[in-house]
Structure formats: structure tokens, C-alpha cells
Design a protein around this motif. Structure first.
Motif: not given
Length: 162
Positions: A79-81, A116-124, A156-159
Motif C-alpha cells: 500500500q505504501k509503495v 528500501r522499497q519507498i526509496q527504490q520506487i521514488t528513485q525509479a 541512508k535516508v535523506e532526512f
């Protein structure tokens, strides 16, 4: 503790926030107009207001921020993704995700994996978008808050926000 003095310009670089599902279009318009006037860093709104905020802030330096799984962080990773995909496609440039702090003691791996998954989808979808992790320190013990912060640093989250 040393006193820190900030200029008005430095203070203005904040997230200007209205997190209310009941916020009217007029309230979002007023929020965005003030954000531009004060030259804040971003406007943070509920996901359903991202499209409007994005439209209103086009051409300004103010970014559109939204929250994922707010306020409890209890949505599933899937759901978050999906929520992250949606808001990025609607123009969000900053993602504030709430970790599932209610599951913290049962399974820290869930916290790591959702980050990890939120960072990956955001990056993509938008490699320039920022991911911020909300650690509900008021709902965690000092040890849990410390561990959550260590997880965020390791991922390695930004904030990290509390």
C-alpha cells in the motif's frame, strides 16, 4: 545549550504544512499562496491534495511534499509503495513516510524493507525526489527511537523527522 540565531530567510526554509483530509480547495490555495509569499521550502499536504498543490506551485521554487501512511504508518508495504507511486506521478517532490512503529518490536525487518522499497520506487519515478522518514518518537521508547534512527541511517535516508 548554545543559542542558535536564524535569519528570516533561513527560517522560511521549512515545510509549510496542512495535513487534513477535510481541507478545502480554498484552504490549499491559501496555503500555497502563503508558501510562495514566504518562499518556504515546501508545502506538505495529504496525498489527495498533491495534484492541486502541484498545479498551484508550478513555476515557483516551493516543492510539493506529501505523507505516506499518515499518521500511524500501519499501511502494508504494498500500500505504501502504491501510494508513493501515485503521489510521485501527481507531482510530489518530497515524500514523508511514516514507519510502521506499531510493529517495531515484532519485526524490525518490516521497517527496513518499507524504507528500501519507498526509496527504490521514488528513485525509479523521480530521482530528484527526497524521501524523509517520520519516526514517531512520542510513541516509541528512547531505545526504540534510537534503533529506528540507526535503521534510517543504515538505509541512508535523506532526512529523519520526529
Amino acid at each position: 545549550m548554545e543559542k542558535v540565531t536564524l535569519t528570516a530567510e533561513q527560517l522560511a526554509k521549512i515545510d509549510y504544512t496542512l495535513l487534513d483530509h477535510q481541507a478545502t480547495e480554498q484552504a490549499i490555495i491559501a496555503l500555497c499562496e502563503k508558501a510562495i509569499q514566504y518562499n518556504v521550502a515546501s508545502v506538505c499536504v495529504m496525498p489527495e491534495h498533491v495534484l492541486l498543490a502541484n498545479h498551484l506551485l508550478k513555476g515557483s521554487s516551493v516543492l510539493v511534499c506529501t505523507v505516506i501512511s499518515f499518521p500511524e504508518g500501519t499501511n502494508s508495504i504494498a500500500q505504501k509503495v502504491q501510494e508513493t507511486k501515485d503521489v510521485l506521478n501527481w507531482g510530489a517532490q518530497e515524500i514523508d513516510m511514516v514507519i510502521n512503529y506499531q510493529q517495531f518490536d515484532q519485526n524490525e525487518e518490516v521497517i527496513k524493507e518499507e524504507i528500501r522499497q519507498i526509496q527504490q520506487i521514488t528513485q525509479a519515478i523521480n530521482s530528484k525526489a527526497i524521501v524523509k522518514v517520520i519516526v514517531e518518537s512520542g510513541c516509541l521508547t528512547i531505545e526504540q527511537t534510537k534503533k529506528a534512527t540507526e535503521i534510517c541511517i543504515a538505509e541512508k535516508v535523506e532526512f529523519i523527522k520526529t
